[in-house]
Design a protein around this motif. Structure first.
Motif, PDB file in Angstrom:
ATOM      1  N   SER A  20       0.824  -1.204   0.000  1.00 23.52           N
ATOM      2  CA  SER A  20       0.000   0.000   0.000  1.00 23.52           C
ATOM      3  C   SER A  20       0.858   1.253   0.000  1.00 23.52           C
ATOM      4  CB  SER A  20      -0.937   0.021   1.211  1.00 23.52           C
ATOM      5  OG  SER A  20      -1.920  -0.981   1.092  1.00 23.52           O
ATOM      6  N   GLN A  85      -6.408   6.827   3.469  1.00 27.52           N
ATOM      7  CA  GLN A  85      -7.373   6.068   4.277  1.00 27.52           C
ATOM      8  C   GLN A  85      -8.083   5.005   3.441  1.00 27.52           C
ATOM      9  OE1 GLN A  85     -10.639   8.353   5.960  1.00 27.52           O
ATOM     10  NE2 GLN A  85     -10.564   7.090   7.793  1.00 27.52           N
ATOM     11  N   LYS A  86      -8.499   5.364   2.239  1.00 29.55           N
ATOM     12  CA  LYS A  86      -9.177   4.395   1.366  1.00 29.55           C
ATOM     13  C   LYS A  86      -8.256   3.222   1.021  1.00 29.55           C
ATOM     14  CE  LYS A  86     -12.533   7.472  -0.781  1.00 29.55           C
ATOM     15  NZ  LYS A  86     -12.946   8.164  -2.010  1.00 29.55           N
ATOM     16  N   GLU A  87      -6.994   3.526   0.724  1.00 27.07           N
ATOM     17  CA  GLU A  87      -6.054   2.465   0.370  1.00 27.07           C
ATOM     18  C   GLU A  87      -5.820   1.531   1.561  1.00 27.07           C
ATOM     19  OE1 GLU A  87      -3.533  -0.139  -1.322  1.00 27.07           O
ATOM     20  OE2 GLU A  87      -4.769   1.318  -2.371  1.00 27.07           O
ATOM     21  N   GLN A  89      -7.849   0.947   4.044  1.00 23.50           N
ATOM     22  CA  GLN A  89      -9.066   0.164   4.263  1.00 23.50           C
ATOM     23  C   GLN A  89      -9.153  -0.970   3.256  1.00 23.50           C
ATOM     24  OE1 GLN A  89     -12.153   3.134   4.053  1.00 23.50           O
ATOM     25  NE2 GLN A  89     -12.196   3.410   6.275  1.00 23.50           N
ATOM     26  N   ASN A  90      -8.826  -0.685   2.006  1.00 18.70           N
ATOM     27  CA  ASN A  90      -8.870  -1.725   0.966  1.00 18.70           C
ATOM     28  C   ASN A  90      -7.863  -2.836   1.256  1.00 18.70           C
ATOM     29  OD1 ASN A  90     -10.916  -0.546  -0.509  1.00 18.70           O
ATOM     30  ND2 ASN A  90      -9.525   0.532  -1.881  1.00 18.70           N
ATOM     31  N   ALA A  92      -6.794  -3.755   4.146  1.00 20.23           N
ATOM     32  CA  ALA A  92      -7.155  -4.481   5.377  1.00 20.23           C
ATOM     33  C   ALA A  92      -8.407  -5.340   5.210  1.00 20.23           C
ATOM     34  CB  ALA A  92      -7.360  -3.483   6.509  1.00 20.23           C
ATOM     35  N   LYS A  93      -9.179  -5.095   4.156  1.00 24.04           N
ATOM     36  CA  LYS A  93     -10.435  -5.842   3.973  1.00 24.04           C
ATOM     37  C   LYS A  93     -10.231  -7.357   3.947  1.00 24.04           C
ATOM     38  CE  LYS A  93     -13.491  -2.572   1.763  1.00 24.04           C
ATOM     39  NZ  LYS A  93     -14.123  -2.159   0.516  1.00 24.04           N
ATOM     40  N   LEU A  99     -14.434  -4.930   7.745  1.00 27.32           N
ATOM     41  CA  LEU A  99     -13.937  -3.551   7.697  1.00 27.32           C
ATOM     42  C   LEU A  99     -14.461  -2.847   6.485  1.00 27.32           C
ATOM     43  CD1 LEU A  99     -10.206  -3.631   8.810  1.00 27.32           C
ATOM     44  CD2 LEU A  99     -12.135  -2.729  10.048  1.00 27.32           C
TER      45      LEU A  99
END
Length: 99
Positions: A20, A85-87, A89-90, A92-93, A99
């Protein structure tokens, strides 16, 4: 203390975080102020790539320039935070369902 599965998840999480970070280094965001008089470009990791001043400096007073720089930087920082933040979250999904 940690099972093999937990250790594997931690290694996977560390690898995804590195991937990431590399991806975010390739993403650029911009913030501008004063109708594009000042443009700040940051990476998705919130590192400044460039600062552009699209006017003659002798045509602005110091306080106006400082204000425009602050506004442009803060706008770029907000955009970088959102992308970051979006990256995260992606990435960690897959590791943490829900999440």
């Amino acid at each position: 203390m940690f099972g093999g599965d937990m250790f594997g998840k931690l290694q996977e999480m560390q690898q995804k975080a590195e991937e990431s970070k590399k991806k975010l280094d390739q993403i650029s965001v911009q913030g501008e102020a004063g109708g594009n008089l000042i443009v700040v470009e940051l990476t998705g990791n919130r590192t400044m790539k460039s600062l552009t001043i699209n006017t003659e400096l002798d045509q602005m007073d110091k306080e106006d320039l400082e204000d425009l720089l602050t506004v442009a930087f803060n706008r770029a920082l907000e955009a970088a935070e959102e992308v970051n933040q979006k990256e995260m979250q992606n990435s960690a999904k897959g590791l943490f369902p829900g999440l």
